[in-house]
Design an enzyme around this catalytic site. Structure first.
Site, PDB file in Angstrom:
ATOM      1  N   ASN A   1     -47.101 -55.572  -1.263  1.00 11.25           N
ATOM      2  CA  ASN A   1     -46.371 -55.824  -2.503  1.00 11.25           C
ATOM      3  C   ASN A   1     -46.973 -57.096  -3.107  1.00 11.25           C
ATOM      4  OD1 ASN A   1     -44.585 -56.354  -4.546  1.00 11.25           O
ATOM      5  ND2 ASN A   1     -42.843 -56.834  -3.205  1.00 11.25           N
TER       6      ASN A   1
ATOM      7  N   LYS B   1     -46.456 -58.394  -5.884  1.00 13.53           N
ATOM      8  CA  LYS B   1     -45.531 -59.126  -6.779  1.00 13.53           C
ATOM      9  C   LYS B   1     -46.270 -59.525  -8.053  1.00 13.53           C
ATOM     10  CE  LYS B   1     -42.856 -60.372  -2.778  1.00 13.53           C
ATOM     11  NZ  LYS B   1     -41.873 -61.235  -2.160  1.00 13.53           N
TER      12      LYS B   1
ATOM     13  N   HIS C   1     -35.975 -53.899  -4.907  1.00 15.83           N
ATOM     14  CA  HIS C   1     -36.426 -55.109  -4.204  1.00 15.83           C
ATOM     15  C   HIS C   1     -35.411 -56.237  -4.434  1.00 15.83           C
ATOM     16  CE1 HIS C   1     -38.787 -58.619  -3.103  1.00 15.83           C
ATOM     17  NE2 HIS C   1     -39.533 -57.791  -2.387  1.00 15.83           N
TER      18      HIS C   1
ATOM     19  N   GLU D   1     -35.769 -59.243  -5.093  1.00 14.99           N
ATOM     20  CA  GLU D   1     -36.050 -60.105  -6.257  1.00 14.99           C
ATOM     21  C   GLU D   1     -35.573 -59.436  -7.544  1.00 14.99           C
ATOM     22  OE1 GLU D   1     -40.175 -60.719  -5.314  1.00 14.99           O
ATOM     23  OE2 GLU D   1     -39.588 -61.958  -3.607  1.00 14.99           O
TER      24      GLU D   1
ATOM     25  N   GLU E   1     -35.244 -55.450   4.184  1.00 14.67           N
ATOM     26  CA  GLU E   1     -35.788 -56.777   3.892  1.00 14.67           C
ATOM     27  C   GLU E   1     -34.646 -57.779   3.749  1.00 14.67           C
ATOM     28  OE1 GLU E   1     -39.960 -56.508   2.018  1.00 14.67           O
ATOM     29  OE2 GLU E   1     -38.501 -56.479   0.407  1.00 14.67           O
TER      30      GLU E   1
ATOM     31  N   GLY F   1     -40.367 -64.191   1.883  1.00 13.73           N
ATOM     32  CA  GLY F   1     -41.101 -65.335   1.339  1.00 13.73           C
ATOM     33  C   GLY F   1     -40.718 -66.673   1.943  1.00 13.73           C
TER      34      GLY F   1
ATOM     35  N   SER G   1     -41.612 -61.952   5.590  1.00 18.97           N
ATOM     36  CA  SER G   1     -42.451 -62.883   6.356  1.00 18.97           C
ATOM     37  C   SER G   1     -43.239 -62.214   7.479  1.00 18.97           C
ATOM     38  CB  SER G   1     -41.612 -64.051   6.893  1.00 18.97           C
ATOM     39  OG  SER G   1     -41.050 -64.776   5.811  1.00 18.97           O
TER      40      SER G   1
ATOM     41  N   GLY H   1     -46.510 -62.040   0.773  1.00 23.02           N
ATOM     42  CA  GLY H   1     -47.499 -63.123   0.802  1.00 23.02           C
ATOM     43  C   GLY H   1     -48.754 -62.798   1.595  1.00 23.02           C
TER      44      GLY H   1
HETATM   45  P1  PGA Z   1     -43.031 -61.659   2.161  1.00 19.29           P
HETATM   46  O1  PGA Z   1     -42.407 -60.648   1.081  1.00 19.29           O
HETATM   47  O2  PGA Z   1     -43.901 -60.846   3.079  1.00 19.29           O
HETATM   48  O3  PGA Z   1     -43.814 -62.661   1.350  1.00 19.29           O
HETATM   49  O4  PGA Z   1     -41.875 -62.276   2.878  1.00 19.29           O
HETATM   50  C1  PGA Z   1     -41.989 -59.373   1.451  1.00 19.29           C
HETATM   51  C2  PGA Z   1     -41.488 -58.624   0.252  1.00 19.29           C
HETATM   52  O5  PGA Z   1     -40.907 -59.237  -0.652  1.00 19.29           O
HETATM   53  O6  PGA Z   1     -41.648 -57.395   0.131  1.00 19.29           O
END
Ligand code: PGA
Length: 255
Positions: A17, A19, A103, A105, A175, A181, A216, A238
């Site tokens: 992803n 983003k 998601h 976010e 998640e 993140g 993460s 990330g």
């Molecule tokens: P992250 O994000 O691996 O940076 O924690 C995961 C996601 O939002 O799908």
């Protein structure tokens, strides 16, 4: 709790992803490094979810690879006067197979309710996209002992709109919001409990549905998460922005 046999019947899936990151130039660099690494026959499936505007670029570059492409969101409407929106049919038109729906976010920063997310899930499936349906609880809800109830309600909103059977053509990503993140991955016990719960909510079709973990995930913690019976891969933020770290995670899933 599913059996080992159930797990081996589900193909591992690792999804990047990106983003709101990237440019023509950096995307080309990243794909030029990653795509050759991931050539050949693999047990795990890999997908990349890019920003809308770069989807044609990513589809084009990956057209000679076995990596599939997805979007990060989709409109809850079919078509028409919805300025700025992107429909499911448009995503199919440019070559998407997957789309992330719900998601955390989107839920937090764009006020997407369980109902809007269920509508997006429905619109995606109506045109043949496979939704990657994200669920997750905030730290506050977890500390209040409401983690299972939160995920249960998020799942139920979609089940109410499209029916349980629709999940046969979907992927679920657990998640936890506090792990996305933050560098703080959920413990194996927490992941196992939630994935087992989600699978149980899916009843008789649960054993066939892929449930990914996200939050993460890095090359050095991926293997221990993927080893859990009810984990079928990962949704990676990330660590998907660099070819080597993303490749490390894909390799951990490629058992
Ligand atoms: P992250 O994000 O691996 O940076 O924690 C995961 C996601 O939002 O799908």
């Amino acid at each position: 709790m599913s059996t080992r046999l159930g797990k081996t019947s589900r193909r591992p899936l690792v999804i990047a992803n990106w983003k709101m990151n990237g440019s023509y130039h950096t995307n080309a660099e990243l794909l030029a490094q990653f795509a050759p690494q991931w050539q050949g026959v693999h047990c795990a499936e890999v997908a990349i979810c890019a920003p809308y505007i770069y989807l044609p670029q990513v589809v084009e570059v990956l057209s000679r690879s076995n990596i599939v492409v997805g979007a990060q969101d989709v409109s809850q409407f079919k078509l028409g006067a919805y300025t700025g929106e992107i429909s499911g049919a448009m995503l199919v038109d440019v070559g998407c197979h997957y789309v992330i729906v719900g998601h955390s976010e989107r839920r937090a920063y764009f006020a997407e309710s369980n109902r809007i997310i269920a509508e997006k899930f429905m619109q995606a499936q109506a045109v043949g996209l496979v939704p990657i349906f994200c669920v997750g609880e905030s730290l506050e809800r977890r500390e209040a002992g409401e983690a299972l109830a939160t995920i249960g309600a998020q799942l139920q909103a979609v089940i109410d709109m499209v029916g349980l059977g629709a999940f046969k053509q979907a992927v679920i990503a657990y998640e936890p919001v506090w792990a996305v993140g933050t560098g703080r991955i959920a413990t194996p016990e927490q992941v196992e409990e939630m994935h087992g719960f989600i699978r149980a909510q899916l009843g008789s079709i649960g054993a066939g549905i892929r449930i990914l973990y996200g939050g993460s995930v890095k090359p050095d913690n991926a293997a221990q998460t993927f080893a859990l019976d009810d984990v079928d891969g990962a949704l990676v933020g990330g660590a998907a922005l660099q070819a080597n770290t993303f490749y490390g995670i894909c390799q951990a899933a490629d058992l």
